[in-house]
Design a protein around this motif. Sequence first.
Motif: not given
Length: 583
Positions: A536-544, A533
């Motif tokens: 996944t959060m790190e990936t979402l943070q980069e996308e954000l 998880k």
Amino acid sequence: MEKANFFLLLTFKKQEDPGWYPRASNSVLEPAVDVQINSTKAKPSFESGASFGETKTISTEDERLTVTQDKDVVLEDPNTVSVYNKWTAPRTSGQPPKARYEHGAAVIQDKMYMYGGNHNGRYLGDLHVLDLKNWTWSRFETKVVTESQETSSPAKLTHCAGHSLIPWENKLLSVGGHTKDPSESMIVKEFDLHSCSWSILKTYGKPPISRGGQSATLVGKSLVIFGGQDGKKSLLNDLHILHLDTMTWDEIDVVGSPPTPRSDHAAAVHAERYLLIFGGGSHTTCFDDLHVLDLQTMEWSRHTQQGEAPTPRAGHAGVTIGENWYIVGGGDNKSGASKTVVLNMSTLAWSVVTSVQGHVPLASEGLSLVVSSYNDEDIVVAFGGYNGHYNNEVNVLKPSHKSSLKSKIMGASAVPDSFSAVNNATTRDIESEIEVSQEGKVREIVMDNVNSRLKVEGKAERIITTLKSEKEEVEASLNKEKIQTLQLKEELAEIDTRNTELYKELQSVRNQLAAEQSRCFKLEVEVAELRQKLQTMETLQEELELLQRQRAVASEQAATMNAKRQSSGGVWGWLAGTPPPKT
């Protein structure tokens, strides 16, 4: 069958028959015959003690044979044993045991008990008794104690041969022996004469490996086991002691050169201190050596033998009367031993008592020999054996003990000075031997010099007093050892109890450890999920962040375009008819 070959008869039965005779060459011989003496046949008329060479009929299982009575074996009236130093064959009554060899025999209260043995390669388990007062055979109907009081395992008795039968506290102990399905360790069986029941005794310590053909010598309250052959046909020369009061085994470490590995030897104890081993056989040869073990120092030694040394032999039997050790039977790879010999154990001097001729049971392998008394005189009783035939005859010898005196004379020069004085005095005592001319009966040696005899008796009394004193010291030491043994047993019981408690605690700790391991596994699974998880959060943070940067760029571009539109708004407004703003 020639005499030179009759001991080779059962070579082909080596797998089931553990006797020493298969060590000979692979000669092709006639089949074995089981000889059973018919004790109920008509009694021939003869004078008491007469020796004759008449033919007699012997019944076997499937035929009748005619053999010649050995002239050196005298037939006796059943109520008398009158001839000295000559084997006699008393007429017995009752049903005799099946012919056999490698059985066990022991005497308790003027009765000879005979157990087990080998017949045609089959192990036996019957128990018979011969009353030595009236020479009557009878058979015990025995039972087995299904569960011993000292062990939780049920008693399982197997038929055996090559075992040792020991009288102990009005009971019989059967030690070791060859069986069809041998156990891993030596088994001790007990027969109770009152209840007529067998049971297996529980022993302590490390027992010897299972074996047969060993010697078992009773020394005080201990049983000394030496040699034998195990279930894998391996010969042994180890030494073990079974303490009968505590039923505890000890494996003894000895010094010196022990006898070579062997079985079917003879053993005796002298002065409750020295263990003597004579003869025996290996897979290829028979021995005539004599070894002595000092039971105090546990040191082996080999001494020079005096007198007429016996021929090599195995499968013989021996008994002691005083300091005399009588050896009967056995044989080598060619023939049976026909001479009955005696060893004076103080001087280690041999002499010949008597001899027999022909294929008689007394020149057999695997016969039994016991000592008892008849009309207040010592007698030696032989039974059974194999010499080309399986035998169940009873023969009796009444020694005059003159052979021991003769041995002392022959071996006097080889003994210490302490013995020489006694031997010289004894030599002066011998003046004549009275023989009964017509019946060939040898009478006791007549002592004429009374003063010399009294001197010898005085020395004997002093020796006896010394031995009694040593015996008391040994008994005191033995009592201390018993107390220490009991204390050790109590400590061992406490240790066992503590071990049980510790084992329970260990099981509890193991259970807790298993529960903790299960919980740790669950936690590891949860941690793995959380890590997934987090990734996944790190990936979402980069996308954000990327979207935010794109948004900022777009905002800047929009602002730039607005500014441009504002700057060009007057021209367009003029074109559109809108007046420019006032400045």
